[in-house]
Design a protein around this motif. Structure first.
Motif, PDB file in Angstrom:
ATOM      1  N   PHE A  12       0.834  -1.198   0.000  1.00 16.68           N
ATOM      2  CA  PHE A  12       0.000   0.000   0.000  1.00 16.68           C
ATOM      3  C   PHE A  12       0.870   1.250   0.000  1.00 16.68           C
ATOM      4  O   PHE A  12       0.663   2.166  -0.792  1.00 16.68           O
ATOM      5  CB  PHE A  12      -0.944   0.004   1.213  1.00 16.68           C
ATOM      6  N   GLU A  13       1.853   1.294   0.884  1.00 15.66           N
ATOM      7  CA  GLU A  13       2.751   2.446   0.954  1.00 15.66           C
ATOM      8  C   GLU A  13       3.530   2.612  -0.344  1.00 15.66           C
ATOM      9  O   GLU A  13       3.735   3.730  -0.808  1.00 15.66           O
ATOM     10  CB  GLU A  13       3.702   2.308   2.143  1.00 15.66           C
ATOM     11  N   ALA A  14       3.963   1.502  -0.946  1.00 18.99           N
ATOM     12  CA  ALA A  14       4.689   1.567  -2.219  1.00 18.99           C
ATOM     13  C   ALA A  14       3.792   2.132  -3.317  1.00 18.99           C
ATOM     14  O   ALA A  14       4.218   2.976  -4.115  1.00 18.99           O
ATOM     15  CB  ALA A  14       5.213   0.183  -2.601  1.00 18.99           C
ATOM     16  N   CYS A  15       2.545   1.672  -3.359  1.00 25.72           N
ATOM     17  CA  CYS A  15       1.596   2.182  -4.358  1.00 25.72           C
ATOM     18  C   CYS A  15       1.349   3.676  -4.157  1.00 25.72           C
ATOM     19  O   CYS A  15       1.315   4.444  -5.128  1.00 25.72           O
ATOM     20  CB  CYS A  15       0.278   1.415  -4.280  1.00 25.72           C
ATOM     21  N   MET A  16       1.161   4.083  -2.931  1.00 26.91           N
ATOM     22  CA  MET A  16       0.918   5.501  -2.637  1.00 26.91           C
ATOM     23  C   MET A  16       2.122   6.355  -3.021  1.00 26.91           C
ATOM     24  O   MET A  16       1.975   7.412  -3.631  1.00 26.91           O
ATOM     25  CB  MET A  16       0.578   5.693  -1.154  1.00 26.91           C
ATOM     26  N   GLN A  17       3.318   5.892  -2.696  1.00 23.16           N
ATOM     27  CA  GLN A  17       4.539   6.634  -3.017  1.00 23.16           C
ATOM     28  C   GLN A  17       4.695   6.772  -4.533  1.00 23.16           C
ATOM     29  O   GLN A  17       5.007   7.852  -5.031  1.00 23.16           O
ATOM     30  CB  GLN A  17       5.739   5.930  -2.411  1.00 23.16           C
ATOM     31  N   GLN A  18       4.465   5.685  -5.251  1.00 20.58           N
ATOM     32  CA  GLN A  18       4.592   5.718  -6.705  1.00 20.58           C
ATOM     33  C   GLN A  18       3.568   6.679  -7.320  1.00 20.58           C
ATOM     34  O   GLN A  18       3.893   7.468  -8.209  1.00 20.58           O
ATOM     35  CB  GLN A  18       4.409   4.322  -7.290  1.00 20.58           C
ATOM     36  N   GLU A  19       2.332   6.633  -6.850  1.00 19.60           N
ATOM     37  CA  GLU A  19       1.284   7.499  -7.406  1.00 19.60           C
ATOM     38  C   GLU A  19       1.548   8.965  -7.083  1.00 19.60           C
ATOM     39  O   GLU A  19       1.343   9.839  -7.919  1.00 19.60           O
ATOM     40  CB  GLU A  19      -0.092   7.072  -6.903  1.00 19.60           C
ATOM     41  N   GLN A  20       2.023   9.242  -5.889  1.00 18.82           N
ATOM     42  CA  GLN A  20       2.331  10.629  -5.534  1.00 18.82           C
ATOM     43  C   GLN A  20       3.458  11.165  -6.401  1.00 18.82           C
ATOM     44  O   GLN A  20       3.426  12.319  -6.833  1.00 18.82           O
ATOM     45  CB  GLN A  20       2.665  10.732  -4.045  1.00 18.82           C
ATOM     46  N   SER A  21       4.432  10.334  -6.695  1.00 22.70           N
ATOM     47  CA  SER A  21       5.540  10.728  -7.562  1.00 22.70           C
ATOM     48  C   SER A  21       5.050  10.985  -8.986  1.00 22.70           C
ATOM     49  O   SER A  21       5.403  11.983  -9.615  1.00 22.70           O
ATOM     50  CB  SER A  21       6.608   9.640  -7.548  1.00 22.70           C
ATOM     51  N   ARG A  22       4.213  10.085  -9.523  1.00 23.84           N
ATOM     52  CA  ARG A  22       3.665  10.248 -10.870  1.00 23.84           C
ATOM     53  C   ARG A  22       2.831  11.524 -10.951  1.00 23.84           C
ATOM     54  O   ARG A  22       2.933  12.307 -11.882  1.00 23.84           O
ATOM     55  CB  ARG A  22       2.803   9.039 -11.255  1.00 23.84           C
ATOM     56  N   HIS A  23       2.007  11.736  -9.930  1.00 21.08           N
ATOM     57  CA  HIS A  23       1.146  12.917  -9.893  1.00 21.08           C
ATOM     58  C   HIS A  23       1.969  14.204  -9.869  1.00 21.08           C
ATOM     59  O   HIS A  23       1.665  15.156 -10.599  1.00 21.08           O
ATOM     60  CB  HIS A  23       0.224  12.839  -8.666  1.00 21.08           C
ATOM     61  N   ALA A  24       3.017  14.230  -9.082  1.00 22.56           N
ATOM     62  CA  ALA A  24       3.876  15.419  -9.007  1.00 22.56           C
ATOM     63  C   ALA A  24       4.531  15.712 -10.367  1.00 22.56           C
ATOM     64  O   ALA A  24       4.621  16.871 -10.782  1.00 22.56           O
ATOM     65  CB  ALA A  24       4.943  15.229  -7.925  1.00 22.56           C
ATOM     66  N   ARG A  25       4.980  14.642 -11.064  1.00 20.67           N
ATOM     67  CA  ARG A  25       5.572  14.838 -12.403  1.00 20.67           C
ATOM     68  C   ARG A  25       4.545  15.390 -13.389  1.00 20.67           C
ATOM     69  O   ARG A  25       4.849  16.272 -14.182  1.00 20.67           O
ATOM     70  CB  ARG A  25       6.153  13.526 -12.939  1.00 20.67           C
ATOM     71  N   ARG A  26       3.306  14.873 -13.344  1.00 22.00           N
ATOM     72  CA  ARG A  26       2.259  15.326 -14.266  1.00 22.00           C
ATOM     73  C   ARG A  26       1.880  16.775 -13.982  1.00 22.00           C
ATOM     74  O   ARG A  26       1.694  17.559 -14.915  1.00 22.00           O
ATOM     75  CB  ARG A  26       1.037  14.402 -14.179  1.00 22.00           C
ATOM     76  N   ILE A  27       1.777  17.147 -12.722  1.00 26.57           N
ATOM     77  CA  ILE A  27       1.474  18.545 -12.365  1.00 26.57           C
ATOM     78  C   ILE A  27       2.571  19.460 -12.908  1.00 26.57           C
ATOM     79  O   ILE A  27       2.293  20.507 -13.497  1.00 26.57           O
ATOM     80  CB  ILE A  27       1.331  18.707 -10.826  1.00 26.57           C
ATOM     81  N   LYS A  28       3.812  19.068 -12.737  1.00 23.15           N
ATOM     82  CA  LYS A  28       4.938  19.863 -13.246  1.00 23.15           C
ATOM     83  C   LYS A  28       4.849  19.982 -14.772  1.00 23.15           C
ATOM     84  O   LYS A  28       5.067  21.063 -15.334  1.00 23.15           O
ATOM     85  CB  LYS A  28       6.262  19.207 -12.831  1.00 23.15           C
ATOM     86  N   GLU A  29       4.518  18.880 -15.455  1.00 19.03           N
ATOM     87  CA  GLU A  29       4.395  18.897 -16.916  1.00 19.03           C
ATOM     88  C   GLU A  29       3.266  19.825 -17.351  1.00 19.03           C
ATOM     89  O   GLU A  29       3.424  20.617 -18.280  1.00 19.03           O
ATOM     90  CB  GLU A  29       4.141  17.477 -17.429  1.00 19.03           C
TER      91      GLU A  29
END
Length: 142
Positions: A12-29
């Motif tokens: 669960f923590e791994a999934c959350m960490q990965q999604e937060q990272s993906r989301h941050a990259r998309r917001i920056k893009e």
């Protein structure tokens, strides 16, 4: 130097960490595309009037040339050829075209706005016709 994030203890923590990272990259893009998206806004009424829908998830930054890239998977409902024809009718010019097996990669531009669109080729152009010579019919190499 940036400290490495601790390894997650659970899936669960791994999934959350990965999604937060993906989301941050998309917001920056998306923030990096702000000015280009504002320019594209001017053409959205014509795009909608033509019955076309641009899916927001399919708009990406093409970092190499600062074009907006319209990506679309195999099951995409957007007709890229209709979109390309519409944009050319709106005064866009073809800036670059690269031919690939089943599609053409096209960059169109108007002013500072550049759009990178992959346009499917008609099936008869994408798949070469079989050799119909008499020699091919009997299996004789040409």
């Amino acid at each position: 130097m940036k400290k490495a994030a601790p390894q997650p203890a659970t899936l669960f923590e791994a999934c959350m960490q990965q999604e937060q990272s993906r989301h941050a990259r998309r917001i920056k893009e998306i923030k990096s595309m702000e000015a280009r998206l504002a320019m594209l806004d001017a053409y959205m009424p014509a795009i909608r009037a033509a019955g076309l829908t641009l899916w927001l998830r399919d708009l990406e930054s093409n970092y190499g040339d600062k074009a907006l890239r319209l990506t679309c998977g195999i099951f995409c409902s957007l007709n890229h050829q209709r979109l390309l024809d519409l944009l050319l009718g709106q005064g866009f010019n073809e800036v670059e075209r690269n031919e690939h097996g089943s599609f053409s990669s096209v960059v169109v531009g108007k002013g500072r706005l550049r759009l990178h669109i992959n346009v499917d080729k008609p099936l008869e152009l994408a798949i070469p016709a079989p050799d119909s010579s008499p020699a091919a019919a009997v299996g004789v190499p040409a």
